[in-house]
Scaffold this active site. Structure first.
Site, PDB file in Angstrom:
ATOM      1  N   ARG A 154       0.844  -1.183   0.000  1.00 31.96           N
ATOM      2  CA  ARG A 154       0.000   0.000   0.000  1.00 31.96           C
ATOM      3  C   ARG A 154       0.887   1.244   0.000  1.00 31.96           C
ATOM      4  O   ARG A 154       1.855   1.308   0.766  1.00 31.96           O
ATOM      5  CB  ARG A 154      -0.878   0.004   1.265  1.00 31.96           C
ATOM      6  CG  ARG A 154      -1.907   1.101   1.304  1.00 31.96           C
ATOM      7  CD  ARG A 154      -2.655   1.166   2.615  1.00 31.96           C
ATOM      8  NE  ARG A 154      -1.895   1.919   3.622  1.00 31.96           N
ATOM      9  CZ  ARG A 154      -2.448   2.333   4.763  1.00 31.96           C
ATOM     10  NH1 ARG A 154      -3.705   2.034   5.055  1.00 31.96           N
ATOM     11  NH2 ARG A 154      -1.727   3.028   5.638  1.00 31.96           N
ATOM     12  N   TYR A 191      -3.447  11.186   6.128  1.00 30.75           N
ATOM     13  CA  TYR A 191      -3.580   9.856   6.708  1.00 30.75           C
ATOM     14  C   TYR A 191      -2.450   8.937   6.254  1.00 30.75           C
ATOM     15  O   TYR A 191      -2.021   8.994   5.097  1.00 30.75           O
ATOM     16  CB  TYR A 191      -4.932   9.216   6.301  1.00 30.75           C
ATOM     17  CG  TYR A 191      -4.833   7.745   6.542  1.00 30.75           C
ATOM     18  CD1 TYR A 191      -4.595   6.850   5.510  1.00 30.75           C
ATOM     19  CD2 TYR A 191      -4.814   7.264   7.856  1.00 30.75           C
ATOM     20  CE1 TYR A 191      -4.401   5.514   5.770  1.00 30.75           C
ATOM     21  CE2 TYR A 191      -4.614   5.934   8.112  1.00 30.75           C
ATOM     22  CZ  TYR A 191      -4.404   5.062   7.078  1.00 30.75           C
ATOM     23  OH  TYR A 191      -4.179   3.747   7.337  1.00 30.75           O
ATOM     24  N   ASP A 231      -5.187   3.740   0.009  1.00 33.03           N
ATOM     25  CA  ASP A 231      -6.320   3.945   0.918  1.00 33.03           C
ATOM     26  C   ASP A 231      -6.717   5.425   0.884  1.00 33.03           C
ATOM     27  O   ASP A 231      -5.978   6.284   1.338  1.00 33.03           O
ATOM     28  CB  ASP A 231      -5.903   3.547   2.349  1.00 33.03           C
ATOM     29  CG  ASP A 231      -7.089   3.503   3.303  1.00 33.03           C
ATOM     30  OD1 ASP A 231      -6.932   2.951   4.411  1.00 33.03           O
ATOM     31  OD2 ASP A 231      -8.178   3.993   2.931  1.00 33.03           O
ATOM     32  N   HIS A 250      -9.261   6.589   2.406  1.00 29.55           N
ATOM     33  CA  HIS A 250      -9.751   6.851   3.767  1.00 29.55           C
ATOM     34  C   HIS A 250     -11.037   7.670   3.761  1.00 29.55           C
ATOM     35  O   HIS A 250     -11.234   8.571   4.587  1.00 29.55           O
ATOM     36  CB  HIS A 250      -8.665   7.536   4.603  1.00 29.55           C
ATOM     37  CG  HIS A 250      -8.507   6.894   5.951  1.00 29.55           C
ATOM     38  ND1 HIS A 250      -8.999   7.445   7.099  1.00 29.55           N
ATOM     39  CD2 HIS A 250      -7.952   5.726   6.322  1.00 29.55           C
ATOM     40  CE1 HIS A 250      -8.731   6.661   8.128  1.00 29.55           C
ATOM     41  NE2 HIS A 250      -8.089   5.608   7.684  1.00 29.55           N
ATOM     42  N   GLU A 263      -8.934   1.702  -1.891  1.00 34.57           N
ATOM     43  CA  GLU A 263      -9.705   1.415  -0.683  1.00 34.57           C
ATOM     44  C   GLU A 263     -10.437   2.640  -0.157  1.00 34.57           C
ATOM     45  O   GLU A 263      -9.928   3.745  -0.187  1.00 34.57           O
ATOM     46  CB  GLU A 263      -8.766   0.906   0.413  1.00 34.57           C
ATOM     47  CG  GLU A 263      -9.473   0.624   1.719  1.00 34.57           C
ATOM     48  CD  GLU A 263      -8.548   0.436   2.898  1.00 34.57           C
ATOM     49  OE1 GLU A 263      -7.324   0.430   2.702  1.00 34.57           O
ATOM     50  OE2 GLU A 263      -9.069   0.331   4.015  1.00 34.57           O
ATOM     51  N   GLU A 301     -13.832  -1.616   6.221  1.00 33.44           N
ATOM     52  CA  GLU A 301     -13.159  -1.797   7.518  1.00 33.44           C
ATOM     53  C   GLU A 301     -13.995  -1.278   8.685  1.00 33.44           C
ATOM     54  O   GLU A 301     -13.807  -1.722   9.809  1.00 33.44           O
ATOM     55  CB  GLU A 301     -11.782  -1.149   7.521  1.00 33.44           C
ATOM     56  CG  GLU A 301     -11.779   0.342   7.490  1.00 33.44           C
ATOM     57  CD  GLU A 301     -10.365   0.912   7.462  1.00 33.44           C
ATOM     58  OE1 GLU A 301      -9.490   0.343   6.788  1.00 33.44           O
ATOM     59  OE2 GLU A 301     -10.140   1.928   8.134  1.00 33.44           O
ATOM     60  N   ARG A 350     -13.687  -5.539   3.178  1.00 34.73           N
ATOM     61  CA  ARG A 350     -12.599  -5.353   4.149  1.00 34.73           C
ATOM     62  C   ARG A 350     -13.040  -5.517   5.604  1.00 34.73           C
ATOM     63  O   ARG A 350     -12.277  -5.192   6.508  1.00 34.73           O
ATOM     64  CB  ARG A 350     -12.024  -3.940   3.978  1.00 34.73           C
ATOM     65  CG  ARG A 350     -11.416  -3.665   2.634  1.00 34.73           C
ATOM     66  CD  ARG A 350      -9.909  -3.758   2.653  1.00 34.73           C
ATOM     67  NE  ARG A 350      -9.314  -2.736   3.506  1.00 34.73           N
ATOM     68  CZ  ARG A 350      -8.349  -3.003   4.381  1.00 34.73           C
ATOM     69  NH1 ARG A 350      -7.912  -4.241   4.544  1.00 34.73           N
ATOM     70  NH2 ARG A 350      -7.827  -2.051   5.125  1.00 34.73           N
ATOM     71  N   GLU A 355      -4.263  -7.374   4.919  1.00 32.02           N
ATOM     72  CA  GLU A 355      -3.442  -6.209   5.278  1.00 32.02           C
ATOM     73  C   GLU A 355      -2.501  -6.617   6.404  1.00 32.02           C
ATOM     74  O   GLU A 355      -2.924  -7.285   7.356  1.00 32.02           O
ATOM     75  CB  GLU A 355      -4.354  -5.068   5.733  1.00 32.02           C
ATOM     76  CG  GLU A 355      -3.596  -3.808   6.103  1.00 32.02           C
ATOM     77  CD  GLU A 355      -4.529  -2.686   6.505  1.00 32.02           C
ATOM     78  OE1 GLU A 355      -5.701  -2.953   6.785  1.00 32.02           O
ATOM     79  OE2 GLU A 355      -4.078  -1.531   6.522  1.00 32.02           O
ATOM     80  N   TRP A 394     -12.098  11.845   8.354  1.00 33.04           N
ATOM     81  CA  TRP A 394     -10.661  11.633   8.602  1.00 33.04           C
ATOM     82  C   TRP A 394     -10.189  10.398   7.852  1.00 33.04           C
ATOM     83  O   TRP A 394     -10.853   9.376   7.841  1.00 33.04           O
ATOM     84  CB  TRP A 394     -10.373  11.435  10.083  1.00 33.04           C
ATOM     85  CG  TRP A 394      -8.941  11.066  10.277  1.00 33.04           C
ATOM     86  CD1 TRP A 394      -7.843  11.877  10.083  1.00 33.04           C
ATOM     87  CD2 TRP A 394      -8.420   9.786  10.661  1.00 33.04           C
ATOM     88  NE1 TRP A 394      -6.700  11.199  10.325  1.00 33.04           N
ATOM     89  CE2 TRP A 394      -7.003   9.905  10.682  1.00 33.04           C
ATOM     90  CE3 TRP A 394      -8.998   8.560  10.986  1.00 33.04           C
ATOM     91  CZ2 TRP A 394      -6.160   8.837  11.023  1.00 33.04           C
ATOM     92  CZ3 TRP A 394      -8.164   7.499  11.310  1.00 33.04           C
ATOM     93  CH2 TRP A 394      -6.773   7.663  11.333  1.00 33.04           C
TER      94      TRP A 394
END
Ligand code: CS2
Ligand code: MG
Length: 405
Positions: A147, A159, A212, A214, A238, A264, A285, A341, A405
């Site tokens: 990643r 992030y 990612d 995020h 992601e 996630e 995820r 991951e 975030w």
């Protein structure tokens, strides 16, 4: 075999973890992870006040019935706190069942479908050069997928960048309130394609790359980023968009062939039902701790398999080694496992408190054969590391608007 006691431990070997231990009247015990980053004590209260005394005396073998009892019996269904509490009980009961049978949990889930578990590691940096240097080191170590996260020029922080942090816990802050970080979508969208262009120029097309987002883009912005990244063949993009409105992913999907991953923060199948049955995503995820445990994760994988969706369980540092072990048992079994991951096997204080059956070989996790989940928890060592309230950051746009975030 009756549940005789349920103990809940909160410790902070580097970061806060909530660990559940279920004991039975014939001397077996099982462990589960109930850690929700930044809301740990909410889960402890739920377990102490609304779960523990309901389960004492129940047959520890009845994993499915106890899961339904805690899920349907709550009346107020779903949500991260409830599902993390249920997850820890579920993991611990699978751990016990494996120990009683003298078998690793994966044998109870259907046995091995593979002999090693493919992972993706994290490369990050303050600059593209630093990020790509870290990518090169991970390729050297044998990782087949990485990643990439990079600081965005002219943005104070973003992030996934370690920066001056000694370990990975940018998720944690010692300040008593959530740290506030800036965000600028335009700067981000103008920058990220260059990161991947340079990664491909330097390392070619074989190394699988992940990024990612995020949850910081709108669907059409994510569609644009997906299209801009198509020449660089990501394994997946992601959390491109928040997924409360699952239909947002339909917009992204119709504009780009970049594979999409999300989940996630999901805590039940309902969070992913439309995404999966409409094939708007390629990887799910969800994590065992946040998704209600091993029982629903297995069901989710089977549902996803019908729609060509593979699993890519969340594997951040705020999941305890118990969760990482539970993922290994699921990952080695489910046919449509995609990738795990990986943020390291944990050392120092974490290793003092948690023992796990995982090792790393050539970018793959190897799961040792031990009864149950194969994890252990040193209660005495755990006592040494006291809980410290800490929060995930929040993000604001330049004009002060609160963002994701
Ligand atoms: C991230 C996580 O690993 C990931 O994909 O999204 O590190 C996430 O930021 C943390 O789990 C939040 O606690
Ligand atoms: Mg993520």
């Amino acid at each position: 075999m009756r549940i005789s006691d349920i103990k809940i431990f909160v410790s902070c070997p580097g970061r806060n973890f909530v660990t559940v231990k279920i004991e039975t009247n014939n001397g077996f015990y099982g462990l589960g992870d109930a850690t929700v980053n930044g809301r740990e004590l909410a889960v402890v209260a739920y377990l102490e006040e609304h779960v523990k005394h309901c389960l004492l005396g129940k047959d520890a073998h009845q994993i499915e019935d106890i899961w339904q009892y805690l899920y349907k019996g709550a009346y107020w269904r779903r949500g991260p706190i409830t599902m993390a509490a249920i997850a820890a009980i579920d993991m611990a009961l699978w751990d016990i069942k494996g120990k009683v049978a003298g078998l690793p949990v994966y044998q109870l889930l259907g046995g091995k479908s593979r002999h090693k578990i493919k992972t993706y590691a994290h490369a990050n940096g303050e600059t593209i050069e630093e990020t790509l240097d870290n990518l090169g080191q991970l390729i050297e170590q044998g990782f087949k997928a990485v990643r990439l996260q990079c600081a965005i020029p002219k943005l104070k922080s973003t992030y996934g960048i370690l920066g001056d942090k000694k370990d990975y816990y940018e998720l944690q802050s010692s300040r008593p309130l959530p740290p506030e970080q800036p965000w600028d979508t335009t700067k981000y969208l103008n920058f990220i394609p260059t990161l991947f262009k340079k990664a491909r120029e330097q390392y070619g097309m074989d190394i699988e790359l992940v990024h990612d987002v995020h949850s910081r883009l709108t669907p059409i912005e994510a569609a644009k980023l997906g299209k801009d990244l198509e020449p660089y063949n990501l394994l997946f993009l992601e959390d491109s968009v928040t997924a409360e409105n699952q239909q947002g992913y339909q917009q992204v999907r119709q504009h780009t062939t970049t594979p999409l991953a999300v989940g996630e923060i999901f805590n039940t199948i309902w969070d992913a039902k439309e995404l999966i049955e409409n094939q708007w995503i390629d990887y799910i995820r969800m994590a065992a701790t946040h998704g209600g445990g091993i029982t629903p994760m297995k069901k989710m994988a089977e549902f996803a398999a019908i729609y060509h969706v593979r699993t890519a369980p969340h594997g951040a540092p705020d999941l305890s080694p118990i969760c990482h072990a539970a993922h290994a048992h699921l990952n080695i079994t489910v046919n449509n496992f995609g990738i795990q991951e990986f943020i390291g096997l944990g050392g120092g204080k974490l290793k003092e408190v948690f023992e796990h059956p995982l090792s790393l070989e050539d970018g793959h996790i190897i799961l040792a054969d031990k009864p149950g989940l194969g994890v252990d928890f040193d209660e005495e060592a755990a006592q040494k590391y006291k809980y410290k309230r800490s929060y995930l950051p929040v993000t604001r746009l330049d004009d002060g608007t609160l963002w994701n975030w």
